[in-house]
Scaffold this active site. Sequence first.
Site, PDB file in Angstrom:
ATOM      1  N   PRO A 154     -11.723   4.588   4.115  1.00 41.13           N
ATOM      2  CA  PRO A 154     -12.828   5.293   3.453  1.00 41.13           C
ATOM      3  C   PRO A 154     -13.477   6.340   4.350  1.00 41.13           C
ATOM      4  O   PRO A 154     -14.208   7.193   3.874  1.00 41.13           O
ATOM      5  CB  PRO A 154     -13.815   4.167   3.092  1.00 41.13           C
TER       6      PRO A 154
ATOM      7  N   GLU B 149     -11.937  -5.712   7.254  1.00 39.49           N
ATOM      8  CA  GLU B 149     -13.062  -4.804   7.464  1.00 39.49           C
ATOM      9  C   GLU B 149     -12.647  -3.490   8.132  1.00 39.49           C
ATOM     10  O   GLU B 149     -13.442  -2.588   8.257  1.00 39.49           O
ATOM     11  CB  GLU B 149     -14.146  -5.489   8.315  1.00 39.49           C
TER      12      GLU B 149
ATOM     13  N   ARG C 228       4.722  14.573  -7.771  1.00 38.73           N
ATOM     14  CA  ARG C 228       4.690  15.578  -8.852  1.00 38.73           C
ATOM     15  C   ARG C 228       5.073  16.955  -8.325  1.00 38.73           C
ATOM     16  O   ARG C 228       5.492  17.815  -9.082  1.00 38.73           O
ATOM     17  CB  ARG C 228       3.299  15.660  -9.481  1.00 38.73           C
TER      18      ARG C 228
ATOM     19  N   ASP D  81      -0.868  21.899 -14.266  1.00 38.32           N
ATOM     20  CA  ASP D  81      -1.806  20.814 -13.986  1.00 38.32           C
ATOM     21  C   ASP D  81      -3.200  21.355 -13.686  1.00 38.32           C
ATOM     22  O   ASP D  81      -3.353  22.406 -13.085  1.00 38.32           O
ATOM     23  CB  ASP D  81      -1.364  19.990 -12.758  1.00 38.32           C
TER      24      ASP D  81
HETATM   25  N1  ADE Z   1      -9.394   1.819   1.991  1.00 38.16           N
HETATM   26  C1  ADE Z   1     -10.557   1.312   1.566  1.00 38.16           C
HETATM   27  N2  ADE Z   1     -11.254   2.199   0.860  1.00 38.16           N
HETATM   28  C2  ADE Z   1     -10.522   3.356   0.831  1.00 38.16           C
HETATM   29  C3  ADE Z   1     -10.711   4.643   0.260  1.00 38.16           C
HETATM   30  N3  ADE Z   1     -11.813   4.959  -0.422  1.00 38.16           N
HETATM   31  N4  ADE Z   1      -9.743   5.561   0.436  1.00 38.16           N
HETATM   32  C4  ADE Z   1      -8.635   5.253   1.145  1.00 38.16           C
HETATM   33  N5  ADE Z   1      -8.407   4.063   1.700  1.00 38.16           N
HETATM   34  C5  ADE Z   1      -9.338   3.114   1.553  1.00 38.16           C
END
Ligand code: ADE
Length: 204
Positions: A89, A116, A154, A169
């Site tokens: 993330p 985590e 794609r 697209d």
């Molecule tokens: N792993 C956990 N959350 C994620 C996200 N938002 N994007 C990519 N990998 C992740």
Amino acid sequence: MRFDLLTLFPEMFEGYLGQSLLKRAIKRDLVEVMLHNIRDWAENKHKKVDDRPFGGGPGMVLKVEPVIECVEAVRGDGPRPGHLVMLTPQGRPLNQAVVEELAQRERILLLCGRYEGFDERIREILEPDEISIGDFVLNGGEVAAMVIIDSVIRLVPDVLGDEESSGDDSFSQPGRLLEFAQYTRPREYRGLEVPAVLLGGNHE
Ligand code: ADE
């Protein structure tokens, strides 16, 4: 184009890899997808791949040794080491420009985390291209890796037939945010009619 998936849950990909477009691309040798279980590189008797964080805190952290050894072994398997993407993330946000950039690569390694997070030394040693699919937290990188494969294939030549062509697209043309509204038969449903301009047969 070759993808190598490095994950603790290879079974999560089985259904996805068997779905129509990707399955066809694999069968036609346009796309190759290799699955690698990070746990196979865990040295200890219990095949432990995670541990408690130093300093405390909730959750478990992916251990440095099995991840590094897995990536090194996978990189060494094949004529080119490939571009290493780590799904987190914290990564740079995925968008169509990033997808286009990835589609230029011949080989991509997708490293999926769980728990985590990754021991920070994994980042320091591997210097991966960290990518996030959005500002939310998934249980792991597996679903994000599928999003990357799905959007990148794609753009791989010949994967889409003429009928499905990616040129139209949404996002694939500068300034074009959404594809135009489309309709198919019937012409009228519950009082909602297809706009007359689309019924004339004049494509413009
Ligand atoms: N792993 C956990 N959350 C994620 C996200 N938002 N994007 C990519 N990998 C992740």
